[in-house]
Design an enzyme around this catalytic site. Structure first.
Site, PDB file in Angstrom:
ATOM      1  N   SER A  66     -31.577  41.753  55.338  1.00  0.00           N
ATOM      2  CA  SER A  66     -31.908  42.550  54.231  1.00  0.00           C
ATOM      3  C   SER A  66     -32.377  41.708  53.087  1.00  0.00           C
ATOM      4  O   SER A  66     -32.849  42.404  52.130  1.00  0.00           O
ATOM      5  CB  SER A  66     -30.550  43.045  53.787  1.00  0.00           C
ATOM      6  OG  SER A  66     -29.775  42.244  53.045  1.00  0.00           O
ATOM      7  N   HIS A 101     -31.899  30.841  25.351  1.00  0.00           N
ATOM      8  CA  HIS A 101     -30.775  31.386  26.068  1.00  0.00           C
ATOM      9  C   HIS A 101     -30.924  31.255  27.755  1.00  0.00           C
ATOM     10  O   HIS A 101     -32.289  31.422  27.892  1.00  0.00           O
ATOM     11  CB  HIS A 101     -30.572  32.774  25.699  1.00  0.00           C
ATOM     12  CG  HIS A 101     -29.706  33.718  26.771  1.00  0.00           C
ATOM     13  ND1 HIS A 101     -28.173  33.435  26.496  1.00  0.00           N
ATOM     14  CD2 HIS A 101     -29.495  34.296  27.740  1.00  0.00           C
ATOM     15  CE1 HIS A 101     -27.398  34.033  27.298  1.00  0.00           C
ATOM     16  NE2 HIS A 101     -28.378  34.785  28.150  1.00  0.00           N
ATOM     17  N   SER A 103     -29.316  32.564  31.557  1.00  0.00           N
ATOM     18  CA  SER A 103     -28.201  33.206  32.171  1.00  0.00           C
ATOM     19  C   SER A 103     -28.596  33.700  33.412  1.00  0.00           C
ATOM     20  O   SER A 103     -29.801  33.499  33.813  1.00  0.00           O
ATOM     21  CB  SER A 103     -27.636  34.289  31.333  1.00  0.00           C
ATOM     22  OG  SER A 103     -28.579  35.328  31.137  1.00  0.00           O
ATOM     23  N   SER A 111     -20.950  34.425  37.166  1.00  0.00           N
ATOM     24  CA  SER A 111     -21.640  34.153  35.959  1.00  0.00           C
ATOM     25  C   SER A 111     -21.839  32.925  35.409  1.00  0.00           C
ATOM     26  O   SER A 111     -21.016  32.059  35.576  1.00  0.00           O
ATOM     27  CB  SER A 111     -20.797  35.311  34.936  1.00  0.00           C
ATOM     28  OG  SER A 111     -21.640  35.310  33.631  1.00  0.00           O
ATOM     29  N   ASP A 146     -18.208  30.347  31.020  1.00  0.00           N
ATOM     30  CA  ASP A 146     -18.123  30.125  32.582  1.00  0.00           C
ATOM     31  C   ASP A 146     -18.769  28.799  32.930  1.00  0.00           C
ATOM     32  O   ASP A 146     -18.580  28.490  34.040  1.00  0.00           O
ATOM     33  CB  ASP A 146     -19.330  31.231  33.175  1.00  0.00           C
ATOM     34  CG  ASP A 146     -18.899  32.545  32.467  1.00  0.00           C
ATOM     35  OD1 ASP A 146     -17.855  33.084  32.586  1.00  0.00           O
ATOM     36  OD2 ASP A 146     -19.592  33.364  32.017  1.00  0.00           O
TER      37      ASP A 146
END
Length: 222
Positions: A66, A101, A103, A111, A146
Site C-alpha cells: 500500500s 518551526h 513538526s 508527534s 514531545d
C-alpha cells in the site's frame, strides 16, 4: 505566485537504511520540496528582504504494501536576508536571521515538534561557500513537549560547506551537540549533484548520511 527555489529540491527513488527498524522497510523513497516567497524589501533600509520559506521532507515506504508515507517533516519559517557590505570582512557575503518551526504532523505518541530562532552567515572564497548557523530553541510547556531532549541530539547549530565545480556541486552538512563525553551525538550528510546524461537542466543526486536527526521521528536514533 512569486515563488523561488529555497533549499534543495530532490527525489531519491531509493533511500536505504542500514539499520533495521520496527514496522518499516529498510528501502524507501525520500524527497524534499522547498520554496520561498519574498514579502517586503528594504523596509529597514539595509537592502534586506523578508521571506517566508517552506520546506517539506517526506519518507515514503514505496516498496511496502500500500506504499504508505512513513513520515513527513514540515518546516515553515520567516526570515530576514541581509547582504553584507564588502568593505568589512570581504568573505562575508550575507547573513540572515529568522524563526523556524518544525513538526511531523502526527498525533501522540509519535508527534514531534520544536521552534527555533536562528542566525546564519554566508562566507565565500572563489567557489567555496561556508555557512555556519546557530539557533536557540523556544521553550515549550513541559507537559506538551514531545521531544524535551532534542537539543541533546541536534545540538545548537550546524555547519554547511559547499563547493561548486563546473556543473557539479558538493555539499557537506555537519552537526554536533558539542558534549565531550559518551553522550556526544552528531550528524554528517554529504550530497553530490551532477549533470544527468550531459543535461544542462536535469541533475542526478546522491546523498550519504550518518548520525542523529535526519527525520524528527528518529531524532534520538542513530
Amino acid at each position: 505566485f512569486d515563488l523561488y527555489p529555497y533549499k534543495e529540491n530532490y527525489l531519491l527513488p531509493l533511500s536505504y537504511d542500514f539499520k533495521q527498524r520496527q514496522n518499516r522497510y529498510q528501502a524507501e523513497a525520500k524527497f524534499q520540496i522547498s520554496v520561498k516567497k519574498p514579502i517586503t524589501y528594504d523596509l529597514l533600509g539595509l537592502n534586506e528582504t523578508l521571506y517566508f520559506g517552506y520546506t517539506q521532507k517526506s519518507f515514503w515506504q514505496i516498496y511496502a504494501h500500500s506504499s504508505p508515507f512513513r513520515e513527513t517533516n514540515y518546516q515553515p519559517e520567516l526570515y530576514v536576508f541581509v547582504p553584507h557590505e564588502k568593505n568589512i570582512l570581504p568573505s562575508l557575503k550575507a547573513y540572515k536571521f529568522g524563526y523556524l518551526h518544525e513538526s511531523n504532523g502526527l498525533g501522540r505518541p509519535n508527534s514531534r515538534s520544536w521552534d527555533r530562532f536562528y542566525l546564519e552567515g554566508y562566507f565565500q572564497h572563489d567557489s567555496l561557500f561556508i555557512v555556519p548557523r546557530v539557533w536557540v530553541r523556544i521553550p515549550e510547556n513541559e507537559a506538551e513537549d514531545d521531544n524535551k531532549d532534542i537539543y541533546k541530539y541536534l545540538g545548537y547549530g550546524d555547519f554547511n560547506i559547499l563547493y561548486a565545480y563546473e556543473n557539479h556541486t558538493f555539499k557537506l552538512l555537519l552537526r554536533n551537540n558539542l558534549r565531550l563525553s559518551d553522550s556526544n551525538k552528531g550528524f554528517i550528510e554529504a550530497n553530490w549533484t551532477f549533470p544527468l546524461f550531459g543535461s544542462n537542466n536535469t541533475f542526478g543526486f546522491i546523498q550519504l548520511s550518518s548520525g542523529y536527526g535526519d527525520s524528527l521521528i528518529d531524532y534520538d536514533k542513530e
